[in-house]
Enzyme design. Structure first.
Site, PDB file in Angstrom:
ATOM      1  N   GLY A   1       1.959 -34.435  83.334  1.00 25.39           N
ATOM      2  CA  GLY A   1       3.041 -34.819  82.234  1.00 25.39           C
ATOM      3  C   GLY A   1       3.449 -36.279  81.866  1.00 25.39           C
ATOM      4  O   GLY A   1       3.836 -36.451  82.745  1.00 25.39           O
TER       5      GLY A   1
ATOM      6  N   ASP B   1      -0.775 -39.500  76.658  1.00 28.81           N
ATOM      7  CA  ASP B   1      -0.340 -39.723  78.383  1.00 28.81           C
ATOM      8  C   ASP B   1      -0.594 -41.172  77.658  1.00 28.81           C
ATOM      9  O   ASP B   1       0.177 -42.001  78.861  1.00 28.81           O
ATOM     10  CB  ASP B   1      -1.210 -39.534  78.763  1.00 28.81           C
ATOM     11  CG  ASP B   1      -1.084 -37.772  78.619  1.00 28.81           C
ATOM     12  OD1 ASP B   1      -1.527 -36.977  78.544  1.00 28.81           O
ATOM     13  OD2 ASP B   1      -1.283 -37.950  80.224  1.00 28.81           O
TER      14      ASP B   1
HETATM   15  O1  MRU Z   1      -3.527 -32.379  82.286  1.00 27.45           O
HETATM   16  P1  MRU Z   1      -1.691 -32.753  82.298  1.00 27.45           P
HETATM   17  O2  MRU Z   1      -0.875 -31.283  82.612  1.00 27.45           O
HETATM   18  O3  MRU Z   1      -0.906 -34.097  82.951  1.00 27.45           O
HETATM   19  O4  MRU Z   1      -1.432 -33.465  80.368  1.00 27.45           O
HETATM   20  C1  MRU Z   1      -0.449 -33.760  79.983  1.00 27.45           C
HETATM   21  C2  MRU Z   1      -0.632 -33.411  78.572  1.00 27.45           C
HETATM   22  O5  MRU Z   1      -2.046 -34.210  78.240  1.00 27.45           O
HETATM   23  C3  MRU Z   1       0.725 -34.409  77.704  1.00 27.45           C
HETATM   24  O6  MRU Z   1       0.384 -33.486  76.570  1.00 27.45           O
HETATM   25  C4  MRU Z   1       0.928 -35.187  77.522  1.00 27.45           C
HETATM   26  O7  MRU Z   1       1.186 -36.035  78.998  1.00 27.45           O
HETATM   27  C5  MRU Z   1       2.289 -35.978  76.921  1.00 27.45           C
HETATM   28  S1  MRU Z   1       3.436 -35.019  77.584  1.00 27.45           S
HETATM   29  C6  MRU Z   1       5.215 -36.160  76.973  1.00 27.45           C
END
Ligand code: MRU
Length: 371
Positions: free
Chosen positions: A58, A251
């Site tokens: 995240g 992200d």
């Molecule tokens: O692959 P991940 O689990 O790290 O992906 C995270 C996301 O896509 C979240 O929606 C994003 O980081 C937003 S968190 C505030």
């Protein structure tokens, strides 16, 4: 009346102690929801491994973890060579910092936090010990800043969403991705605390199931009513009038407002647009990237092209051909509102995002932590 902000239901990371004796404690999200296992890290490499295997994940928390990993790297350089000169220290530190920055490509928070650590060591006079001290203070400041940003996002988002009861979210953008209440889930926790009793449809989020495993886990802990749906369900619920707003994190939000987020976000936005339902994105300013003009310029992480992530015993051939991008791009034109610690910006675009880009933490005066 200011809306009340509850405590986060879960703590994903924590720095324990001073720079000399402390460790970075990480809750292993790959073991959730069944096991709440925390591991103390003393080496940057094990933090990088945890980032890469999504034990910690995240966007905002990746930046914070990156900042603490720099403390671990700096401490180790000094421990191996207590008489090290400042120039030699800086050379070795840069090598470690680059590895931390490159651990994952898509969330801007991680390279931004590392760039900020590098700026700090180059611009802070003093011995390697003093630089270690400065790095920990800076990481702690970022940690506290992001916690506070979540509370502000929660209140601003809840005020904008008030009156709506039924939400859909994708992936996990809650307390597990920050040191506070989260981004997309923060307004929902605030609405819950205010007695509005929101209901959240949780996209399971294929293929790694962050919604099913993580969002459902933390909404449960936070006492928020929810139900998991598979990723294709939301559009049908919208058509039947069962969703009042969609809300996700990101992200990276580009200079023009394009949103890069977990794969499956774009279809959700398409469905929301098609049904006249607001599509809301919540981010701390540290996720806004003024240097990347648009979504197509963002490096999209590709999961391994093997079948393993899809395999539940007996469900797919082992030689299955797979295409598994981890993120997609939602054009800014499909975003009804962007929420940050600065408030709510409706219909974000290259022009109206200008004042927010100028306030990206550290971009101008360096007055606020984050970059
Ligand atoms: O692959 P991940 O689990 O790290 O992906 C995270 C996301 O896509 C979240 O929606 C994003 O980081 C937003 S968190 C505030």
């Amino acid at each position: 009346m200011t809306l009340p902000v509850p405590q986060p239901p879960v703590t994903p990371i924590e720095w324990t102690g001073t720079w000399r004796d402390g460790a970075l404690r990480i809750l292993d999200q790959t073991r959730l929801p069944r096991h709440e296992m925390v591991v103390d890290h003393n080496e940057p490499e094990t933090v990088i491994e945890d980032i890469q295997r999504l034990a910690v994940r995240g966007a905002p928390v990746l930046g914070i973890v990156g900042a603490y990993a720099l403390v671990l790297a700096a401490r180790r350089i000094l421990a191996k060579d207590p008489a090290i000169t400042r120039p030699e220290f800086l050379t070795r530190f840069e090598v470690d910092a680059t590895k931390v920055a490159d651990a994952r490509p898509t969330a801007v928070n991680l390279p931004a936090a590392v760039a900020r650590g590098l700026d700090l060591v180059h611009n802070t006079p003093g011995s390697p010990e003093q630089l270690c001290d400065a790095l920990l203070s800076s990481a702690r400041a970022l940690d506290a800043y992001e916690r506070d940003a979540c509370a502000k996002i929660g209140v601003a988002g809840a005020e904008w969403l008030r009156g709506r009861k039924r939400f859909v979210t994708h992936c996990n953008a809650g307390a597990l991705v920050t040191t506070g209440l989260g981004t997309a889930l923060a307004p929902l926790y605030v609405l819950q605390e205010a007695g509005e009793a929101p209901h959240v449809w949780v996209d399971e989020t294929r293929p790694l199931l962050q919604g099913l495993r993580l969002t459902a886990y933390e909404l449960g802990k936070g006492g928020v009513d929810h139900a998991v749906i598979s990723d294709g369900v939301a559009a049908g619920l919208m058509r039947r009038g069962m969703i009042d707003a969609a809300i996700t994190g990101a992200d990276r939000v580009c200079a023009n407002g394009d949103v890069v987020n977990k794969i499956g976000t774009y279809p959700l936005a398409l469905a929301a647009q098609s049904h006249g339902i607001p599509f809301v994105v919540a981010i701390p300013l540290s996720t806004l990237d003024p240097n990347t003009p648009e979504g197509d310029a963002v490096p999209i992480e590709q999961r391994p092209d093997d079948a393993d992530i899809y395999l539940t015993e007996g469900t797919a051939a082992h030689d299955l051909s797979v295409h598994a991008p981890a993120f997609d791009v939602t054009p800014a034109s499909m975003v009804s509102a962007l929420v940050s610690e600065l408030g709510v910006l409706e219909a974000p675009n290259a022009e109206n995002l200008g004042p927010w880009r100028a306030r990206v933490p550290g971009a101008q005066s360096g007055s606020a932590p984050g970059r």
